[in-house]
Design a protein around this motif. Structure first.
Motif, short mmCIF file in Angstrom:
data_model
loop_
_atom_site.label_atom_id
_atom_site.label_comp_id
_atom_site.label_asym_id
_atom_site.label_seq_id
_atom_site.Cartn_x
_atom_site.Cartn_y
_atom_site.Cartn_z
N ILE A 170 99.20 -0.29 54.27
CA ILE A 170 97.72 -0.70 54.64
C ILE A 170 96.93 -0.15 53.69
O ILE A 170 95.81 -0.77 53.40
N GLY A 171 96.97 0.94 53.12
CA GLY A 171 95.97 1.79 52.35
C GLY A 171 96.21 0.61 50.88
O GLY A 171 95.02 0.70 50.33
N GLU A 172 97.50 0.27 50.42
CA GLU A 172 97.41 -0.43 49.31
C GLU A 172 96.69 -1.69 49.47
O GLU A 172 96.20 -2.21 48.48
N ILE A 173 96.55 -2.20 50.61
CA ILE A 173 95.87 -3.76 50.80
C ILE A 173 94.32 -3.46 51.01
O ILE A 173 94.05 -4.20 50.40
N ILE A 174 94.18 -2.53 51.71
CA ILE A 174 92.30 -2.41 52.20
C ILE A 174 91.91 -1.67 51.32
O ILE A 174 90.74 -1.93 50.80
#
Length: 336
Positions: A170-174
């Motif tokens: 999620i961190g990599e995406i957002i």
């Protein structure tokens, strides 16, 4: 081949790129909502993106050069001056880029509303002029006709969101996206509030639904349509800034690459509602990101490059079919 495609698109990096490439389409589509709700179909979204992208780069580069004042790398105070130059350059580029896009919207309004020119043809004419006009202005400003490599323009900051950035996947995406990307998605509820919860939004909707009825209760129809096209330019201008001052720091010839037309399609498919338009823009973003990701595979480049535009065409066909079904239902009820 299919396995290779899935290995490319089923990754956090691909999903992050979808969000990134959706931002300029989303900005322009949200801008298109204001025009559509006022009874005007804004065909000039493409030119708004182009002019904002160009002016943002030119102005930010000029301000950055002025603030640096001749300091070069290695000299005392250079790092502090560079940080200050980037900040002022970004602000000036943003304001001027958005400002010229608003001007395009007002020019379209003047031609179509005041002078009674055909709005579709006027929008197409503005797009045609802008394609060559931006190249001409770039040549005057930088002596280049293709890409502004000689202009040391600024880029908007990348934002790492606390806590979220540490969450796997999620961190990599957002997290780690450019500031303009976050602003684009924040604008979805803002547009919803303006359209549905403000006096201006109520008047825009009233004019779009029945201009004569709105005028009969004292609403200045032309004034509202001018304001709607100015707002359309405001949001589309932010899309142009995203193109040239977010992931990259340059302007290139025709860099909007049809995103204005994708935005119009997204707005139509989303029925000119902020949430529906955002969902449609995200779908176009998927195809746009896929066309970039699939270039590494042994697939004909012409097919890959056509993906976003094919998706746009399909969406328009679906929209036309839905509109025709709705029209038939209305005619059937009227016949009864």
């Amino acid at each position: 081949m299919i396995k290779d495609i899935f290995s490319l698109i089923c990754t956090p990096a691909f999903l992050a790129s979808v969000i990134r490439v959706t931002a300029p389409i989303l900005f322009a589509a949200l801008g298109g909502i204001f025009a559509s709700r006022s009874g005007i179909f804004n065909m000039a979204l493409e030119s708004m993106l182009l002019w904002a992208a160009l002016v943002g780069v030119i102005v930010s580069a000029a301000v950055k050069k002025m603030v640096l004042g001749g300091l070069t790398m290695g000299q005392a105070g250079y790092e502090a001056a560079l940080s200050k130059a980037n900040l002022f350059g970004c602000i000036a580029g943003f304001v001027c880029g958005v400002g010229v896009s608003v001007f395009v919207g007002l020019f379209l309004a003047y031609m179509g509303i005041k002078l009674r020119a055909n709005l579709y043809l006027t929008g197409l004419a503005i797009n045609t002029i802008s394609t060559g006009g931006t190249v001409f202005v770039l040549y005057l400003a930088a002596g280049e006709k293709g890409i502004s490599t000689s202009l040391s323009s600024c880029t908007m900051p990348v934002i790492n969101i606390p806590i979220i950035k540490d969450i796997p996947i999620i961190g990599e995406i957002i997290s780690g996206q450019n500031l303009m990307v976050y602003i684009a998605f924040i604008c979805i509820p803002i547009v919803h509030i303006i359209i549905n919860k403000t006096t201006l939004g109520l008047r825009i909707r009233a004019v779009g639904e029945n201009a004569n009825a709105a005028e009969s209760v004292g609403v200045d129809v032309q004034n509202i349509q001018f304001k709607a096209l100015a707002l359309s330019g405001l949001f589309a201008g932010m899309g142009g800034i995203t193109l040239s001052m977010a992931a990259v720091s340059f302007f290139s010839r025709g860099m909007s690459a049809g995103k204005g037309f994708m935005a119009m399609s997204a707005m139509n498919v989303g029925k000119a509602t902020p949430l529906g338009t955002a969902a449609a823009a995200l779908i176009f973003g998927v195809f746009d990101a896929a066309s970039n990701a699939l270039k590494t595979l042994s697939i004909p480049t012409q097919f890959i490059a056509a993906l976003p535009y094919a998706a746009t065409l399909v969406a328009l066909v679906v929209f036309a079919i839905q509109s025709e079904k709705k029209a038939r239902k209305i005619r059937a009820l009227q016949d009864k």
